[in-house]
Every structure is written in C-alpha cells, then in structure tokens.
Design an enzyme around this catalytic site. Structure first.
Site, mmCIF file in Angstrom:
data_model
loop_
_atom_site.group_PDB
_atom_site.id
_atom_site.type_symbol
_atom_site.label_atom_id
_atom_site.label_comp_id
_atom_site.label_asym_id
_atom_site.label_seq_id
_atom_site.Cartn_x
_atom_site.Cartn_y
_atom_site.Cartn_z
ATOM 1 N N ASP A 46 1.098 -1.520 -0.222
ATOM 2 C CA ASP A 46 -0.002 -0.010 -0.100
ATOM 3 C C ASP A 46 0.668 1.295 -0.018
ATOM 4 O O ASP A 46 1.527 1.742 1.084
ATOM 5 C CB ASP A 46 -1.328 0.105 1.445
ATOM 6 C CG ASP A 46 -1.641 1.231 1.567
ATOM 7 O OD1 ASP A 46 -2.940 1.332 0.651
ATOM 8 O OD2 ASP A 46 -1.415 2.266 2.041
ATOM 9 N N TYR A 51 3.719 9.697 -0.203
ATOM 10 C CA TYR A 51 4.334 8.837 0.778
ATOM 11 C C TYR A 51 6.285 9.002 -0.447
ATOM 12 O O TYR A 51 6.936 9.301 0.517
ATOM 13 C CB TYR A 51 3.968 7.654 0.900
ATOM 14 C CG TYR A 51 2.792 7.178 1.151
ATOM 15 C CD1 TYR A 51 1.788 8.187 1.270
ATOM 16 C CD2 TYR A 51 2.437 5.917 1.636
ATOM 17 C CE1 TYR A 51 0.921 8.119 2.054
ATOM 18 C CE2 TYR A 51 1.239 5.854 2.019
ATOM 19 C CZ TYR A 51 0.242 6.546 2.702
ATOM 20 O OH TYR A 51 -0.702 6.194 3.475
ATOM 21 N N LYS A 76 -2.455 5.871 -4.129
ATOM 22 C CA LYS A 76 -3.992 6.729 -4.520
ATOM 23 C C LYS A 76 -3.767 8.140 -4.536
ATOM 24 O O LYS A 76 -2.603 8.467 -4.737
ATOM 25 C CB LYS A 76 -3.840 7.173 -2.483
ATOM 26 C CG LYS A 76 -3.665 5.546 -2.184
ATOM 27 C CD LYS A 76 -3.839 5.635 0.076
ATOM 28 C CE LYS A 76 -3.920 4.379 0.635
ATOM 29 N NZ LYS A 76 -2.624 4.638 0.812
ATOM 30 N N HIS A 109 -7.532 9.381 -1.859
ATOM 31 C CA HIS A 109 -7.161 9.509 -1.078
ATOM 32 C C HIS A 109 -7.774 9.982 0.215
ATOM 33 O O HIS A 109 -7.933 9.281 1.729
ATOM 34 C CB HIS A 109 -5.538 10.495 -1.077
ATOM 35 C CG HIS A 109 -4.809 9.560 0.419
ATOM 36 N ND1 HIS A 109 -3.565 9.399 -0.357
ATOM 37 C CD2 HIS A 109 -5.031 9.197 1.432
ATOM 38 C CE1 HIS A 109 -2.772 9.705 0.583
ATOM 39 N NE2 HIS A 109 -3.915 9.020 2.431
#
Ligand code: NAD
Length: 275
Positions: A46, A51, A76, A109
C-alpha cells in the site's frame, strides 16, 4: 511461511487480507523495506502519491522477480489532483513511477468535502478501471454520507474504503455501512501507529494468554472482524512478526476485552474537515 487469505472485492477481484503499508518510509528505504516484506510473504503493498516512495516501491517489485499477477499494488490519488483531467494525469504519473502497466487498486485518498470534487474525480477512476489500468477502484477516509452520495450518483460502488481503524477507533457505524453497500473495509494505522495501543494493559493481557506479541493480537482482532490490514514497519523482525498471525485465533472473550478499548481515539485528521 504464513499463507495470507484473500478477500473477495465487489467486482470479483481478490485482495490479500494482510498487506504492507509504506507511509513515512523514505523512497531510498522503501526498496529494502518492500523487499523484506515480499521475502517474508507479503504480496500486497500500500503506497500513495503523497508518500513520495512509489519509485522505491516499484524498484523492489521489479527486483523481486515475482510474477506481476502474484502482486497486489495499491496507490492513491492526492488531494491536489482531484478533478477529472487532473486525476487522469496523476494516475499516469503514479503508474510511471511504479513502472507498472496497471495497479490492482487505486484510491481517492481523502474526500475533501468542502472542495466537492470527489464525484467528478470518481468518474476519472471509473474511466481508469474501464481502460484496465486499475483492476479495482475505491476510496479512503470516506464517511457514510460521502459513500452514499457516490453510490447514488454512479454505477460503480467503491471496492474498498480505507479508513483509520484500530481497537481504539473501531468504526462500527462505517463498517455497518460498508457491509450494507458491499464495500470492503481496509484499516489504516491498524496498530494505532505503535503508540499507546500496543502498550495497553488489555492488549498485554490477551497477548500473554496466547503467548503472542501485542502487535500480533491487534492484527488478529482486525482479521477476525473481517478487516483488510496494512501494518507498516521498517524493522525486518517486526515485518516478519506482523505476518505471522495465521496460526492462532482470539476467543470471543478476548474480542470482548479488546472491544472495551474503543474510546473514539483518532490519530489522523477528521475526514469531514480535512483538505
Ligand atoms: P501502523 O498502525 O501500521 O503502525 C506502524 C508503527 O507501529 C511503526 O512505525 C512502528 O513504530 C510500530 N510497529 C509496527 N510493527 C510493530 C510491532 N510488531 N511491534 C511493535 N511496534 C510495531 O501505522 P501506519 O503506518 O500509520 O498505518 C499503516 C499503513 O496504512 C501506512 O503505512 C499506509 O500505507 C496506510 N495509511 C493510510 C492512510 C490514509 O489516509 N489512507 C493514513 C495513514 C496510513
């Protein structure tokens, strides 16, 4: 090596019930963390555009030599890319960084209700799925009202809603809405980010009874509730410990004790207000 069971999503695609999360893992560490996870038996990873480690994640996936169809990759769409055209562009960027032809799951998200662009964004995700570039599409941090609005206005029910969920925030109302609409519940921060929850007396007591660690007990609680979980660690021994949870089960009285921890503690932002 532990065998992770699959969960069937509402479009027939299956997803491992336990995967590996990489939030807050810098790109240059993501490659070795994901490689360790794949070696330990994780097949679901994930990540997210936010990120900033899609490239490191992609390098580890490529280097693993595992067949693409054995992997389950989630990424996402970040908040600033909501909207139809911008979502399509953001998806291309993510896919390029991951060096993949398709992802298994693509999520919005956050709903950002004040911005009110998530229904239009959802149409872009439907297009991505129709083009075969995401095997399943879903959302994250959606509240009941956001889910109902999406479902009322679209032929596609999200496959997944990834939400903050742990014994201190058990999310009974959202889980009931998911069950009603046919949406799989995926828990983020399943270990409560490793802080107070894993030090609680209640978790320690249950862990001692089973000769297991607090993290393993909390992960079992999720699995027995039917949640998909994506614990994160960069420590190899913990990465292995967190997947070693398929050879014991909590008893109803253990689950009842853990249920008493649900005090509404939220570690992340309030989805109705964020963004
Ligand atoms: P988590 O609950 O998985 O906790 C991770 C922390 O717990 C680690 O950094 C470590 O400090 C500790 N830990 C891990 N394994 C342990 C063990 N065996 N023993 C003791 N301590 C241990 O928290 P998280 O990273 O916030 O959530 C997991 C994943 O969920 C993320 O990596 C990300 O992929 C996803 N996520 C999504 C959203 C979203 O908005 N969709 C938000 C947050 C996280």
């Amino acid at each position: 090596m532990s065998k992770v069971p699959d969960v069937a999503l509402n479009n027939g695609v299956t997803m491992p019930q336990l995967g590996f999360g990489v939030w807050q893992v810098p790109d240059d560490e993501a490659e070795s963390a994901v490689a360790t996870a794949l070696d330990a038996g994780y097949r679901s990873i994930d990540t997210a555009a936010l990120y900033a480690n899609e490239e490191g994640t992609g390098r580890a996936l490529a280097a693993s030599g595992l067949p693409r169809e054995e992997l389950f990759v989630t990424t996402k769409l970040w908040n600033s890319d909501q909207g139809y055209d911008s979502a399509l562009r953001a998806f291309d960027t993510s896919l390029g960084k991951l060096k993949l032809d398709y992802v298994d799951l693509y999520l919005i998200h956050w709903p950002q209700p004040r911005r009110d662009a998530y229904t239009e964004t959802w149409r872009a995700l439907e297009r991505i799925a129709a083009d075969g570039r995401a095997r399943a599409i879903g959302v994250s941090n959606f509240q009941p009202a956001h889910l109902r609005r999406l479902v009322d206005g679209s032929p596609t029910v999200p496959a997944v809603n990834q939400i903050e969920l742990h014994p201190q925030l058990a999310q009974s109302e959202l889980r009931a809405v998911h069950a009603e609409l046919g949406i799989a519940t995926e828990a983020w921060s399943p270990l409560g980010q490793g802080k107070g929850l894993l030090e609680s007396q209640v978790v320690a007591r249950v862990a001692e009874r089973h000769g297991r660690t607090p993290a393993q007990v909390v992960l079992r609680w999720h699995l027995q509730l039917g949640n998909v979980v994506i614990p994160k660690s960069v420590t190899p021994s913990r990465i292995r410990e967190n997947i070693d949870v398929f050879d014991f089960a909590l008893a109803p009285e253990d689950l009842a004790e853990l249920a008493a921890l649900d005090d509404g503690t939220r570690l992340g932002p309030d989805p109705d207000a964020f963004g």
